[in-house]
Motif scaffolding. Sequence first.
Motif, mmCIF file in Angstrom:
data_model
loop_
_atom_site.group_PDB
_atom_site.id
_atom_site.type_symbol
_atom_site.label_atom_id
_atom_site.label_comp_id
_atom_site.label_asym_id
_atom_site.label_seq_id
_atom_site.Cartn_x
_atom_site.Cartn_y
_atom_site.Cartn_z
ATOM 1 N N THR A 162 0.830 -1.199 0.000
ATOM 2 C CA THR A 162 0.000 0.000 0.000
ATOM 3 C C THR A 162 0.863 1.247 0.000
ATOM 4 O O THR A 162 0.610 2.197 -0.750
ATOM 5 N N ASP A 163 1.903 1.273 0.841
ATOM 6 C CA ASP A 163 2.827 2.411 0.870
ATOM 7 C C ASP A 163 3.482 2.604 -0.492
ATOM 8 O O ASP A 163 3.567 3.722 -1.003
ATOM 9 N N SER A 164 3.949 1.505 -1.080
ATOM 10 C CA SER A 164 4.627 1.572 -2.372
ATOM 11 C C SER A 164 3.726 2.178 -3.431
ATOM 12 O O SER A 164 4.129 3.093 -4.164
ATOM 13 N N ARG A 165 2.504 1.686 -3.516
ATOM 14 C CA ARG A 165 1.575 2.143 -4.560
ATOM 15 C C ARG A 165 1.172 3.600 -4.354
ATOM 16 O O ARG A 165 1.200 4.406 -5.303
ATOM 17 N N VAL A 191 12.544 -2.641 -3.423
ATOM 18 C CA VAL A 191 12.690 -1.463 -4.278
ATOM 19 C C VAL A 191 12.151 -1.745 -5.676
ATOM 20 O O VAL A 191 11.592 -0.862 -6.336
ATOM 21 N N GLU A 192 12.296 -3.002 -6.130
ATOM 22 C CA GLU A 192 11.823 -3.360 -7.462
ATOM 23 C C GLU A 192 10.319 -3.136 -7.595
ATOM 24 O O GLU A 192 9.834 -2.657 -8.626
ATOM 25 N N THR A 193 9.566 -3.468 -6.551
ATOM 26 C CA THR A 193 8.117 -3.250 -6.571
ATOM 27 C C THR A 193 7.792 -1.767 -6.634
ATOM 28 O O THR A 193 6.890 -1.337 -7.372
ATOM 29 N N PHE A 194 8.530 -0.967 -5.882
ATOM 30 C CA PHE A 194 8.325 0.482 -5.886
ATOM 31 C C PHE A 194 8.623 1.062 -7.263
ATOM 32 O O PHE A 194 7.886 1.920 -7.772
ATOM 33 N N ILE A 195 9.706 0.576 -7.888
ATOM 34 C CA ILE A 195 10.054 1.048 -9.234
ATOM 35 C C ILE A 195 8.951 0.695 -10.227
ATOM 36 O O ILE A 195 8.573 1.509 -11.080
ATOM 37 N N LYS A 196 8.428 -0.520 -10.138
ATOM 38 C CA LYS A 196 7.353 -0.932 -11.037
ATOM 39 C C LYS A 196 6.104 -0.071 -10.831
ATOM 40 O O LYS A 196 5.409 0.265 -11.799
ATOM 41 N N ARG A 220 4.482 2.230 -13.786
ATOM 42 C CA ARG A 220 3.065 2.198 -14.127
ATOM 43 C C ARG A 220 2.466 3.598 -14.089
ATOM 44 O O ARG A 220 1.722 3.998 -14.998
ATOM 45 N N ALA A 221 2.803 4.358 -13.043
ATOM 46 C CA ALA A 221 2.268 5.721 -12.910
ATOM 47 C C ALA A 221 2.758 6.613 -14.046
ATOM 48 O O ALA A 221 1.998 7.443 -14.572
ATOM 49 N N LEU A 222 4.022 6.437 -14.447
ATOM 50 C CA LEU A 222 4.564 7.227 -15.555
ATOM 51 C C LEU A 222 3.850 6.907 -16.864
ATOM 52 O O LEU A 222 3.436 7.810 -17.606
ATOM 53 N N LEU A 223 3.717 5.626 -17.152
ATOM 54 C CA LEU A 223 3.072 5.212 -18.395
ATOM 55 C C LEU A 223 1.613 5.642 -18.444
ATOM 56 O O LEU A 223 1.129 6.119 -19.470
ATOM 57 N N ASN A 224 0.912 5.459 -17.333
ATOM 58 C CA ASN A 224 -0.510 5.785 -17.298
ATOM 59 C C ASN A 224 -0.777 7.286 -17.348
ATOM 60 O O ASN A 224 -1.885 7.711 -17.680
ATOM 61 N N SER A 225 0.229 8.096 -17.026
ATOM 62 C CA SER A 225 0.039 9.549 -17.039
ATOM 63 C C SER A 225 -0.166 10.074 -18.452
ATOM 64 O O SER A 225 -0.882 11.049 -18.671
ATOM 65 N N VAL A 243 11.395 4.504 -21.138
ATOM 66 C CA VAL A 243 12.286 3.487 -21.690
ATOM 67 C C VAL A 243 12.807 2.581 -20.577
ATOM 68 O O VAL A 243 12.788 2.945 -19.405
ATOM 69 N N ALA A 244 13.268 1.393 -20.985
ATOM 70 C CA ALA A 244 13.764 0.399 -20.040
ATOM 71 C C ALA A 244 15.001 0.911 -19.306
ATOM 72 O O ALA A 244 15.777 1.712 -19.842
ATOM 73 N N ASN A 245 15.202 0.409 -18.078
ATOM 74 C CA ASN A 245 16.378 0.810 -17.307
ATOM 75 C C ASN A 245 17.627 0.080 -17.810
ATOM 76 O O ASN A 245 17.557 -0.735 -18.727
#
Length: 201
Positions: free
Chosen positions: A44-47, A91-96, A100-105, A111-113
């Motif tokens: 929940t915090d991550s999202r 951290v991987e979950t937070f990055i994902k 998602r937030a970037l793409l959906n905006s 681009v890939a890391n």
Amino acid sequence: MRKLFAILALGCSLCMVACSSGGKTVTRIDENSTTDLSGKWNDTDSRLVADEMISGCLGSTKIEKIIGEMGRTPTVVIGKIRNKSHEHISVETFIKDMERALLNSGAVDFVANSAERAELREEVRDQQGNATEETSKELHQETGADWMLTGTINTIVDQEGGQSVIFYQVDLELTDLQSHKKLWMGDKKIKKFISKDSVKL
């Protein structure tokens, strides 16, 4: 004979109680529901942090102005997000969640890391001479990122007896890759009060 049946019945009842007491009960819940069992950083915090901070970044007056001046959609890559907290945080979950937030905006391309790009490049190299000419992808045709998003996750723990307060601070920075100018800086703070007989941090 009655005594024997009574003893057997009692034994079966005790066995059933003993077996059931050590079992687990599993209940499915909404994946978007707010759950906080231990008080530690969770999904929940991550999202929520990812959604709020990406929205704050792309909605800032300065970033909106820069995007308008560019006359095109900027491309973003997520760099290192360092966990400097006292906890093990995925951290991987937070990055994902941020991806998602970037793409959906719809405001930026993404681009890939670096780690993902290495795997993609290996695939493109493997296609050379193996895939048909019509379907083989060319090397050196990648889209370069304009901006990089980096950050840190920190915590401060104040504990006394069975009570504790965990303070989380997430800091993110958006940097121009060409000029290395910092375009945006933001932070999100979370404070959790935990009260129980025994706190393990």
